[in-house]
Motif scaffolding. Structure first.
Motif, PDB file in Angstrom:
ATOM      1  N   SER A  99       0.823  -1.320  -0.061  1.00  9.89           N
ATOM      2  CA  SER A  99      -0.100  -0.065  -0.062  1.00  9.89           C
ATOM      3  C   SER A  99       0.865   1.142   0.202  1.00  9.89           C
ATOM      4  O   SER A  99       1.933   1.348   0.482  1.00  9.89           O
ATOM      5  N   PRO A 100       0.587   2.233  -0.828  1.00 10.23           N
ATOM      6  CA  PRO A 100       0.933   3.915  -0.555  1.00 10.23           C
ATOM      7  C   PRO A 100       1.221   3.977   1.055  1.00 10.23           C
ATOM      8  O   PRO A 100       0.047   3.987   1.611  1.00 10.23           O
ATOM      9  N   SER A 101       2.174   4.849   1.399  1.00  9.12           N
ATOM     10  CA  SER A 101       2.353   5.020   2.608  1.00  9.12           C
ATOM     11  C   SER A 101       2.019   6.513   3.084  1.00  9.12           C
ATOM     12  O   SER A 101       2.069   6.955   4.196  1.00  9.12           O
ATOM     13  N   ALA A 102       2.033   7.391   1.881  1.00  9.78           N
ATOM     14  CA  ALA A 102       1.871   8.814   2.146  1.00  9.78           C
ATOM     15  C   ALA A 102       0.350   9.284   1.886  1.00  9.78           C
ATOM     16  O   ALA A 102      -0.449   8.506   1.418  1.00  9.78           O
ATOM     17  N   ARG A 103       0.213  10.591   2.297  1.00 12.09           N
ATOM     18  CA  ARG A 103      -1.086  10.985   1.791  1.00 12.09           C
ATOM     19  C   ARG A 103      -0.986  12.548   1.841  1.00 12.09           C
ATOM     20  O   ARG A 103      -0.023  13.116   1.982  1.00 12.09           O
ATOM     21  N   SER A 104      -2.109  13.009   0.816  1.00 13.65           N
ATOM     22  CA  SER A 104      -1.856  14.331   0.213  1.00 13.65           C
ATOM     23  C   SER A 104      -2.507  15.247   1.350  1.00 13.65           C
ATOM     24  O   SER A 104      -2.860  14.713   2.594  1.00 13.65           O
ATOM     25  N   ALA A 105      -2.600  16.569   1.261  1.00 18.11           N
ATOM     26  CA  ALA A 105      -3.099  17.521   2.066  1.00 18.11           C
ATOM     27  C   ALA A 105      -4.396  17.105   2.348  1.00 18.11           C
ATOM     28  O   ALA A 105      -4.975  17.414   3.583  1.00 18.11           O
ATOM     29  N   GLY A 106      -5.085  16.729   1.301  1.00 24.06           N
ATOM     30  CA  GLY A 106      -6.723  16.364   1.277  1.00 24.06           C
ATOM     31  C   GLY A 106      -6.864  14.989   1.969  1.00 24.06           C
ATOM     32  O   GLY A 106      -8.065  14.556   1.980  1.00 24.06           O
ATOM     33  N   GLY A 107      -5.750  14.137   2.289  1.00 24.76           N
ATOM     34  CA  GLY A 107      -6.009  13.087   2.954  1.00 24.76           C
ATOM     35  C   GLY A 107      -6.048  11.668   2.069  1.00 24.76           C
ATOM     36  O   GLY A 107      -6.044  10.460   2.542  1.00 24.76           O
ATOM     37  N   HIS A 108      -5.642  11.888   0.821  1.00 27.44           N
ATOM     38  CA  HIS A 108      -5.810  10.866  -0.264  1.00 27.44           C
ATOM     39  C   HIS A 108      -4.526  10.219  -0.461  1.00 27.44           C
ATOM     40  O   HIS A 108      -3.138  11.065  -0.107  1.00 27.44           O
ATOM     41  N   ARG A 109      -4.486   8.826  -0.479  1.00 25.75           N
ATOM     42  CA  ARG A 109      -3.323   8.121  -0.318  1.00 25.75           C
ATOM     43  C   ARG A 109      -2.603   8.350  -1.545  1.00 25.75           C
ATOM     44  O   ARG A 109      -2.917   8.497  -2.619  1.00 25.75           O
ATOM     45  N   ARG A 110      -1.199   8.389  -1.231  1.00 25.02           N
ATOM     46  CA  ARG A 110      -0.206   8.830  -2.493  1.00 25.02           C
ATOM     47  C   ARG A 110       1.027   7.855  -2.218  1.00 25.02           C
ATOM     48  O   ARG A 110       1.439   7.634  -1.024  1.00 25.02           O
ATOM     49  N   TYR A 111       1.694   7.744  -3.310  1.00 23.09           N
ATOM     50  CA  TYR A 111       2.859   7.121  -3.225  1.00 23.09           C
ATOM     51  C   TYR A 111       4.201   7.779  -2.993  1.00 23.09           C
ATOM     52  O   TYR A 111       4.400   8.714  -3.905  1.00 23.09           O
ATOM     53  N   SER A 112       5.123   7.603  -1.992  1.00 19.59           N
ATOM     54  CA  SER A 112       5.987   8.352  -1.670  1.00 19.59           C
ATOM     55  C   SER A 112       7.361   7.892  -2.570  1.00 19.59           C
ATOM     56  O   SER A 112       7.358   6.832  -3.337  1.00 19.59           O
ATOM     57  N   PRO A 113       8.634   8.522  -2.564  1.00 22.51           N
ATOM     58  CA  PRO A 113       9.668   8.086  -3.162  1.00 22.51           C
ATOM     59  C   PRO A 113       9.959   6.698  -2.622  1.00 22.51           C
ATOM     60  O   PRO A 113      10.722   5.848  -3.341  1.00 22.51           O
ATOM     61  N   GLU A 114       9.888   6.733  -1.378  1.00 21.47           N
ATOM     62  CA  GLU A 114      10.462   5.391  -0.655  1.00 21.47           C
ATOM     63  C   GLU A 114       9.296   4.202  -1.052  1.00 21.47           C
ATOM     64  O   GLU A 114       9.812   2.959  -1.598  1.00 21.47           O
ATOM     65  N   ASP A 115       8.254   4.351  -1.386  1.00 23.84           N
ATOM     66  CA  ASP A 115       7.274   3.342  -1.911  1.00 23.84           C
ATOM     67  C   ASP A 115       7.539   2.892  -3.309  1.00 23.84           C
ATOM     68  O   ASP A 115       7.711   1.933  -3.696  1.00 23.84           O
TER      69      ASP A 115
END
Length: 326
Positions: free
Chosen positions: A37-53
């Motif tokens: 699963s993607p570990s990051a979240r946008s300012a709006g709370g949506h899940r996002r893929y980080s560089p580490e992901d």
């Protein structure tokens, strides 16, 4: 606690899939099946893929390219930190950063004679592939790409059908403003077909582990790595062991990988003058025994076609095979 990456440092599932060269449904499937699963979240709370992901997923793709089953590859990278272990994960930030402000242009492929674009013979003929792309039929398109590769081999299929398909959909988008998703879908299907074909070749031929490998990479500013998959597929057909580092690899990371792998050859792709770095070639680590440096893509032509430059997929494969089996 680690800082949460900002939205400018993270990618949506669609953007992450394009950077990885896979289909977005595949990425979602890996999340459901393997817990990636993607570990990051946008300012709006949506899940996002980080560089580490992205780094973890690139490590998984490298294992798959080497013939490791998908579930096993996923298990080997899950919940592990690769920033200190993998020679190429430092490029993940460059990938995420490099996509901002760029168009979604199809990567410039290995050159081919213009007449090849009109060929329609054999399975997966160009006209049919183009029709499937415009119909947004990703499953059938991927199947036909794989079928064409199985029937004709990577060099012939790439030269006469797959590369012309990418050119055609790119031209269509620029000419008519047609849906850019067609372009992305075609790229994903070609990448998926090439990966599948490579895995099957590795399973069937089982490369000789005593032979030195070939390393495939792009330099730091190059994020169009699809031609590397074509080279990997063609080498896998010949039983050559391949290590694909992928897009946006800093020269320091590439040097680290070269020292560890001690390959017979290194192939570096550049699609534009901006991504061709002659200084990087000169600072790339040297090893004993030595390796053959081969560079491909139109980007290198602006530097006067440096030593080792090849002008087609067939030439690249011939040079790399000769380096492994002189």
């Amino acid at each position: 606690m680690n800082a949460v990456p900002t939205s400018s440092e993270t990618l949506t599932v669609g953007a992450a899939a394009r950077r990885l060269g896979i289909a977005a449904p595949t990425l979602r499937s890996w999340e459901r099946r393997y817990g990636l699963s993607p570990s990051a979240r946008s300012a709006g709370g949506h899940r996002r893929y980080s560089p580490e992901d992205l780094a973890r997923l690139r490590a998984m793709l490298r294992l798959i390219d080497q013939g490791v089953p998908t579930a096993e590859a996923a298990g080997s990278v899950r919940d592990r930190i690769y920033l200190a272990q993998s020679p190429t994960v430092t490029s993940a930030t460059s990938v995420a950063e490099g996509t901002r402000g760029r168009s979604h242009a199809v990567p410039k492929p290995l050159p081919v004679r213009r007449s090849a674009r009109s060929r329609t013979d054999g399975p997966g003929k160009l006209a049919d592939l183009f029709e499937l792309a415009n119909a947004m039929d990703s499953d059938r398109l991927t199947h036909e790409v794989a079928r064409s590769l199985d029937k004709s081999g990577a060099v012939e299929a790439w030269t006469s059908r797959l590369m012309p398909l990418l050119v055609e959909v790119g031209d269509q988008w620029e000419r008519t403003g047609a849906c850019v998703e067609v372009e992305h879908l075609a790229s994903d299907a070609v990448a998926g077909g090439l990966r599948y074909h490579t895995r099957r070749a590795v399973e069937r031929l089982k490369p000789d582990e005593s032979e030195r490998a070939v390393v495939l990479a792009c330099l730091e500013r190059e994020d169009h790595a699809l031609p590397l998959l074509a080279v990997a597929a063609a080498l896998a057909e010949r039983g050559i062991k391949v290590r694909t580092l992928g897009a946006a690899t800093p020269v320091s990371s590439l040097s680290d990988a070269v020292r560890r792998i001690r390959p017979a050859a290194v192939f570096i792709w550049s699609s534009t003058p901006e991504t061709a770095d002659g200084d990087a070639l000169r600072t790339l680590a040297r090893t004993r025994p030595s390796y053959q440096l081969v560079v491909g893509g139109p980007g290198w032509q602006t530097l006067g076609k440096p030593d080792g430059w090849v002008n087609s997929l067939a030439e690249a494969v011939a040079a790399l095979v000769a380096a492994v089996r002189p």
